[in-house]
Design a protein around this motif. Structure first.
Motif, PDB file in Angstrom:
ATOM      1  N   HIS A   1      41.199  28.289  46.310  1.00 54.81           N
ATOM      2  CA  HIS A   1      40.987  29.657  45.921  1.00 54.81           C
ATOM      3  C   HIS A   1      40.228  30.302  46.747  1.00 54.81           C
ATOM      4  O   HIS A   1      40.863  31.753  47.519  1.00 54.81           O
ATOM      5  CB  HIS A   1      41.493  30.169  43.980  1.00 54.81           C
ATOM      6  CG  HIS A   1      41.965  29.098  43.849  1.00 54.81           C
ATOM      7  ND1 HIS A   1      43.586  29.469  43.852  1.00 54.81           N
ATOM      8  CD2 HIS A   1      41.545  28.744  42.338  1.00 54.81           C
ATOM      9  CE1 HIS A   1      43.860  29.021  42.459  1.00 54.81           C
ATOM     10  NE2 HIS A   1      43.224  28.407  42.076  1.00 54.81           N
ATOM     11  N   GLN A   2      39.597  29.594  46.915  1.00 56.02           N
ATOM     12  CA  GLN A   2      38.283  30.859  48.212  1.00 56.02           C
ATOM     13  C   GLN A   2      38.222  29.149  49.294  1.00 56.02           C
ATOM     14  O   GLN A   2      37.657  28.467  48.792  1.00 56.02           O
ATOM     15  CB  GLN A   2      37.066  30.617  47.718  1.00 56.02           C
ATOM     16  CG  GLN A   2      36.208  31.107  48.455  1.00 56.02           C
ATOM     17  CD  GLN A   2      35.103  31.600  47.238  1.00 56.02           C
ATOM     18  OE1 GLN A   2      34.690  31.920  46.656  1.00 56.02           O
ATOM     19  NE2 GLN A   2      33.424  31.789  49.012  1.00 56.02           N
TER      20      GLN A   2
ATOM     21  N   GLU B   1      51.715  39.068  43.628  1.00 52.95           N
ATOM     22  CA  GLU B   1      51.003  37.852  43.151  1.00 52.95           C
ATOM     23  C   GLU B   1      49.918  36.778  44.031  1.00 52.95           C
ATOM     24  O   GLU B   1      49.280  36.263  42.779  1.00 52.95           O
ATOM     25  CB  GLU B   1      52.505  37.250  42.023  1.00 52.95           C
ATOM     26  CG  GLU B   1      53.098  36.496  43.046  1.00 52.95           C
ATOM     27  CD  GLU B   1      53.780  35.991  42.120  1.00 52.95           C
ATOM     28  OE1 GLU B   1      54.923  34.917  42.532  1.00 52.95           O
ATOM     29  OE2 GLU B   1      54.327  36.238  40.739  1.00 52.95           O
ATOM     30  N   ASP B   2      49.961  36.711  45.049  1.00 52.14           N
ATOM     31  CA  ASP B   2      50.179  35.498  45.568  1.00 52.14           C
ATOM     32  C   ASP B   2      47.963  36.112  46.186  1.00 52.14           C
ATOM     33  O   ASP B   2      47.283  34.975  46.405  1.00 52.14           O
ATOM     34  CB  ASP B   2      50.428  35.132  47.466  1.00 52.14           C
ATOM     35  CG  ASP B   2      51.667  35.122  46.880  1.00 52.14           C
ATOM     36  OD1 ASP B   2      52.249  34.166  46.080  1.00 52.14           O
ATOM     37  OD2 ASP B   2      52.657  35.367  47.788  1.00 52.14           O
ATOM     38  N   SER B   3      47.730  37.099  45.516  1.00 53.28           N
ATOM     39  CA  SER B   3      46.681  38.169  46.085  1.00 53.28           C
ATOM     40  C   SER B   3      45.731  38.260  45.150  1.00 53.28           C
ATOM     41  O   SER B   3      46.270  38.551  43.520  1.00 53.28           O
ATOM     42  CB  SER B   3      46.584  38.470  47.306  1.00 53.28           C
ATOM     43  OG  SER B   3      46.589  37.988  48.760  1.00 53.28           O
ATOM     44  N   TYR B   4      44.475  38.773  45.201  1.00 48.65           N
ATOM     45  CA  TYR B   4      43.523  38.616  44.061  1.00 48.65           C
ATOM     46  C   TYR B   4      43.569  40.408  44.246  1.00 48.65           C
ATOM     47  O   TYR B   4      43.121  41.181  45.503  1.00 48.65           O
ATOM     48  CB  TYR B   4      42.174  38.410  44.023  1.00 48.65           C
ATOM     49  CG  TYR B   4      42.362  36.920  43.851  1.00 48.65           C
ATOM     50  CD1 TYR B   4      42.761  36.558  42.344  1.00 48.65           C
ATOM     51  CD2 TYR B   4      42.586  35.874  44.693  1.00 48.65           C
ATOM     52  CE1 TYR B   4      42.743  34.893  41.878  1.00 48.65           C
ATOM     53  CE2 TYR B   4      42.147  34.455  44.198  1.00 48.65           C
ATOM     54  CZ  TYR B   4      42.415  33.886  43.315  1.00 48.65           C
ATOM     55  OH  TYR B   4      42.755  32.790  42.619  1.00 48.65           O
TER      56      TYR B   4
ATOM     57  N   TRP C   1      41.713  44.767  47.481  1.00 47.29           N
ATOM     58  CA  TRP C   1      42.413  43.464  47.329  1.00 47.29           C
ATOM     59  C   TRP C   1      41.696  42.504  48.366  1.00 47.29           C
ATOM     60  O   TRP C   1      40.427  43.444  49.410  1.00 47.29           O
ATOM     61  CB  TRP C   1      43.787  43.450  48.077  1.00 47.29           C
ATOM     62  CG  TRP C   1      44.907  44.325  46.920  1.00 47.29           C
ATOM     63  CD1 TRP C   1      45.237  45.655  47.021  1.00 47.29           C
ATOM     64  CD2 TRP C   1      45.827  43.599  46.403  1.00 47.29           C
ATOM     65  NE1 TRP C   1      45.884  46.082  46.168  1.00 47.29           N
ATOM     66  CE2 TRP C   1      46.654  44.511  45.680  1.00 47.29           C
ATOM     67  CE3 TRP C   1      46.295  41.749  46.216  1.00 47.29           C
ATOM     68  CZ2 TRP C   1      47.624  44.331  44.653  1.00 47.29           C
ATOM     69  CZ3 TRP C   1      47.568  42.134  45.063  1.00 47.29           C
ATOM     70  CH2 TRP C   1      47.930  43.065  44.688  1.00 47.29           C
TER      71      TRP C   1
ATOM     72  N   PHE D   1      41.179  34.063  50.159  1.00 49.02           N
ATOM     73  CA  PHE D   1      41.043  34.244  48.764  1.00 49.02           C
ATOM     74  C   PHE D   1      42.902  34.426  48.478  1.00 49.02           C
ATOM     75  O   PHE D   1      43.615  35.296  49.208  1.00 49.02           O
ATOM     76  CB  PHE D   1      40.131  35.319  48.489  1.00 49.02           C
ATOM     77  CG  PHE D   1      39.472  35.464  48.811  1.00 49.02           C
ATOM     78  CD1 PHE D   1      37.965  34.899  47.103  1.00 49.02           C
ATOM     79  CD2 PHE D   1      38.756  36.333  49.439  1.00 49.02           C
ATOM     80  CE1 PHE D   1      36.859  34.717  47.337  1.00 49.02           C
ATOM     81  CE2 PHE D   1      37.673  36.276  49.805  1.00 49.02           C
ATOM     82  CZ  PHE D   1      36.117  35.834  48.675  1.00 49.02           C
ATOM     83  N   ARG D   2      43.343  33.566  47.638  1.00 51.00           N
ATOM     84  CA  ARG D   2      44.664  33.290  47.636  1.00 51.00           C
ATOM     85  C   ARG D   2      45.163  32.644  46.056  1.00 51.00           C
ATOM     86  O   ARG D   2      43.763  31.795  46.048  1.00 51.00           O
ATOM     87  CB  ARG D   2      45.366  32.383  48.468  1.00 51.00           C
ATOM     88  CG  ARG D   2      45.473  32.802  49.543  1.00 51.00           C
ATOM     89  CD  ARG D   2      45.798  31.529  50.918  1.00 51.00           C
ATOM     90  NE  ARG D   2      46.341  32.656  52.131  1.00 51.00           N
ATOM     91  CZ  ARG D   2      46.746  31.761  53.194  1.00 51.00           C
ATOM     92  NH1 ARG D   2      47.846  31.054  53.320  1.00 51.00           N
ATOM     93  NH2 ARG D   2      46.916  32.378  54.667  1.00 51.00           N
ATOM     94  N   SER D   3      45.600  33.184  45.119  1.00 46.12           N
ATOM     95  CA  SER D   3      45.987  32.409  44.307  1.00 46.12           C
ATOM     96  C   SER D   3      46.563  31.526  44.180  1.00 46.12           C
ATOM     97  O   SER D   3      46.542  30.714  43.613  1.00 46.12           O
ATOM     98  CB  SER D   3      46.068  33.787  43.196  1.00 46.12           C
ATOM     99  OG  SER D   3      47.828  34.516  43.718  1.00 46.12           O
ATOM    100  N   GLU D   4      47.100  31.228  45.315  1.00 50.82           N
ATOM    101  CA  GLU D   4      48.311  29.965  44.603  1.00 50.82           C
ATOM    102  C   GLU D   4      49.424  29.944  44.189  1.00 50.82           C
ATOM    103  O   GLU D   4      49.419  29.296  43.234  1.00 50.82           O
ATOM    104  CB  GLU D   4      47.446  28.595  44.882  1.00 50.82           C
ATOM    105  CG  GLU D   4      46.154  28.351  46.403  1.00 50.82           C
ATOM    106  CD  GLU D   4      46.988  27.954  47.288  1.00 50.82           C
ATOM    107  OE1 GLU D   4      48.235  28.301  47.488  1.00 50.82           O
ATOM    108  OE2 GLU D   4      46.040  28.277  48.383  1.00 50.82           O
ATOM    109  N   ALA D   5      49.231  31.307  43.984  1.00 51.51           N
ATOM    110  CA  ALA D   5      50.529  31.613  42.863  1.00 51.51           C
ATOM    111  C   ALA D   5      52.018  30.226  43.384  1.00 51.51           C
ATOM    112  O   ALA D   5      52.671  30.162  44.360  1.00 51.51           O
ATOM    113  CB  ALA D   5      51.393  32.489  43.036  1.00 51.51           C
TER     114      ALA D   5
END
Length: 430
Positions: free
Chosen positions: A279-280, A217-220, A227, A261-265
């Motif tokens: 996020h980027q 969930e932390d990545s795209y 990924w 790239f990180r979703s920052e969940a």
């Protein structure tokens, strides 16, 4: 990933090491799965041996014309083969459950990693530089007059949403100069090999470095199963994925500048202003593949490489070793380097350098052949930011800001900016 044989040999030590990370005992569960798997494998081998014996007897009965015995033996062979298949299925299922369980257990802390529950118990190693005393109230990076024309969050929000930024003009050039300065320093002075890698990877590469399965969930993930990398650690470390290299080729020291790239969940509400948490973003990432005997010393070497960038830029920082409760999933010991941000009046992380031991190597099946011969061994892996480019930009802007809204730029960057020394209050270089 952990070695089930080591857990078998000393389950109490394994549970004790996990307890240092605040986790309960798991060896009993793991060993039960391991026992189930081994018993099924043993049973399959036993039934296969019996089937082989019976198969020979089938041929003999057929040759002797004993039809009744022939049919009995043929039925017995078929039954044994069914038992072989069933036990192989059970072994495969138990092995899958064991592997999945091992994949979700964090690395064991190094002996010299301090115990602690959270970041309040991290241990400071040293500081460098003295935070500047301002004769005015320092602003955060996105409030400095000279930065405003070149850092556009509203446009980024229109294009992509929250936690993105558009850089333009002098600020964009300064951001690029920082990345180039970092690369040049690591290549020419620190002996790292520049490497350019993709930012889209197969899921097994994320699995190899520990981002999957636990932290998906932390990545795209793209619609076709690729990924987006959260850091070039994924690609650089997986250079040795499923390979056995010569010991003479170690250490392998690499550096790459990539988009990340990180979703920052889980970070909702944290650092929403400015470009501290995006996020980027861009990072210059260092990765070392080493002999097991040298990995701990390599951690200190890599930490010094990252610290050297900040020293060349004249940015005050402190280095801390993370306690067991604050350390990342795949690390055995981690050094965080925190740069001074006068706009926030505090130190903030700009680099995290970790030694992972053979934890990632087992997941990747990455080994080396000892020079003197013998069985191949797992390599050790390390990774660290050298540095996060955006956060370094923030530090340069905030530490160099002047009362009139201009920014005095570090001497080390002047050659990368055509000899210009200032970001002027109107947003141009001068």
């Amino acid at each position: 990933m952990h070695d089930i044989r080591a857990i078998r040999e000393d389950p109490a030590a394994f549970d004790a090491a996990l307890a240092r990370r605040g986790l309960g005992p798991v060896s009993e569960y793991l060993l039960a799965l391991d026992s189930e798997r081994r018993l099924a494998i043993h049973a399959a081998e036993k039934f296969q041996a019996e089937a082989n014996v019976a198969a020979k007897a089938v041929g003999k009965a057929k040759a002797e014309g004993n039809e009744e015995l022939f049919e009995q033996l043929r039925s017995a062979v078929a039954n044994k083969k069914d038992l072989v298949a069933e036990n192989e299925r059970q072994a495969k299922e138990a092995d899958l459950r064991l592997t999945q369980a091992l994949m979700e257990i964090p690395n064991l802390p190094h002996d010299d990693t301090p115990d602690g529950a959270d970041e309040t118990q991290n241990v400071e190693l040293h500081r460098w530089g003295t935070p500047r005393v301002f004769d005015f109230t320092p602003r955060e990076h996105y409030e400095i007059a000279g930065v405003l024309p070149g850092m556009d969050f509203e446009l980024a929000a229109k294009l992509s949403g929250a936690r993105f930024v558009v850089l333009r003009g002098a600020v964009a050039r300064l951001h690029r100069a920082l990345a180039q300065f970092m690369l040049d320093t690591h290549i020419e002075e620190n002996g790292l090999t520049e490497t350019w890698t993709p930012v889209l990877v197969r899921p097994e590469m994320m699995l190899g470095t520990g981002q999957l399965p636990k932290f998906g969930e932390d990545s795209y993930e793209t619609t076709n199963g690729w990924w987006l990398v959260p850091t070039a650690e994924v690609t650089l470390t997986n250079v040795v994925h499923d390979e056995t290299v010569d010991e003479a080729s170690l250490p392998r020291r690499m550096v790459a500048h990539t988009q990340c790239f990180r979703s920052e969940a889980g970070s909702a509400g944290r650092d929403t202003a400015g470009m501290l948490r995006q996020h980027q973003f861009e990072k210059v990432e260092m990765v070392s593949i080493t002999h097991p005997d040298h990995s701990r010393a390599e951690l200190d070497r890599m930490t010094a490489c990252a610290e050297g960038i900040l020293e060349r830029l004249g940015l005050p920082y402190r280095t801390v070793v993370l306690c067991t409760g604050d350390m990342g999933f795949g690390a055995r010991r981690t050094h965080d380097i925190e740069v001074w941000l006068p706009g926030q009046n505090t130190y903030r992380e700009i680099s995290s350098v970790s030694v992972c031991g053979d934890f990632q190597a087992r997941r990747m099946n990455a080994r080396f052949r000892p020079e003197g011969g013998g069985k191949p061994q797992f390599v050790h892996t390390l990774n660290g930011s050298g540095l996060a480019v955006g956060r370094c930009l923030i530090a340069v802007l905030e530490n160099g800001q002047q009362a009139d809204g201009s920014v005095r730029l570090p001497d080390a960057l002047h050659p990368y900016l055509g000899g210009r020394t200032m970001l002027q209050a109107d947003g141009t270089l001068g």
